[in-house]
Design a protein around this motif. Sequence first.
Motif, mmCIF file in Angstrom:
data_model
loop_
_atom_site.group_PDB
_atom_site.id
_atom_site.type_symbol
_atom_site.label_atom_id
_atom_site.label_comp_id
_atom_site.label_asym_id
_atom_site.label_seq_id
_atom_site.Cartn_x
_atom_site.Cartn_y
_atom_site.Cartn_z
ATOM 1 N N ASP A 1 0.857 -1.181 0.000
ATOM 2 C CA ASP A 1 0.000 0.000 0.000
ATOM 3 C C ASP A 1 0.895 1.233 0.000
ATOM 4 O OD1 ASP A 1 -1.899 1.953 0.423
ATOM 5 O OD2 ASP A 1 -2.323 1.372 2.483
ATOM 6 N N GLU A 2 1.252 1.694 -1.199
ATOM 7 C CA GLU A 2 2.258 2.745 -1.322
ATOM 8 C C GLU A 2 1.823 4.112 -0.828
ATOM 9 O OE1 GLU A 2 -0.116 3.282 -4.940
ATOM 10 O OE2 GLU A 2 0.618 1.527 -3.938
ATOM 11 N N ASN A 3 0.535 4.378 -0.745
ATOM 12 C CA ASN A 3 0.106 5.701 -0.279
ATOM 13 C C ASN A 3 -0.491 5.665 1.134
ATOM 14 O OD1 ASN A 3 -2.395 4.605 -0.711
ATOM 15 N ND2 ASN A 3 -3.050 6.106 -2.227
ATOM 16 N N GLY A 4 -0.495 4.491 1.764
ATOM 17 C CA GLY A 4 -0.917 4.387 3.154
ATOM 18 C C GLY A 4 -2.401 4.557 3.411
ATOM 19 N N ASP A 5 -3.241 4.391 2.376
ATOM 20 C CA ASP A 5 -4.682 4.579 2.585
ATOM 21 C C ASP A 5 -5.382 3.298 3.037
ATOM 22 O OD1 ASP A 5 -4.832 3.071 0.272
ATOM 23 O OD2 ASP A 5 -6.021 4.527 -0.851
#
Length: 60
Positions: free
Chosen positions: A48-52
């Motif tokens: 999850d590269e954007n941490g959402d």
Amino acid sequence: MPLKAGTTLFFHCWTINSYGNVWWYVRVEGTGWHGWISDANLVGTSVDENGDGQISFHQC
């Protein structure tokens, strides 16, 4: 372009060809290279590269 184990790919979208094989359109981290790679050539985990809290993939 041969990829080494541990290479990070950014997945843009996927499609299924007429033989039922899944193909991904990807970009290789740290390079300008982008293109198609067969699902059969992928091993690893998604991040999850954007941490959402969501990992989602979209059909091309």
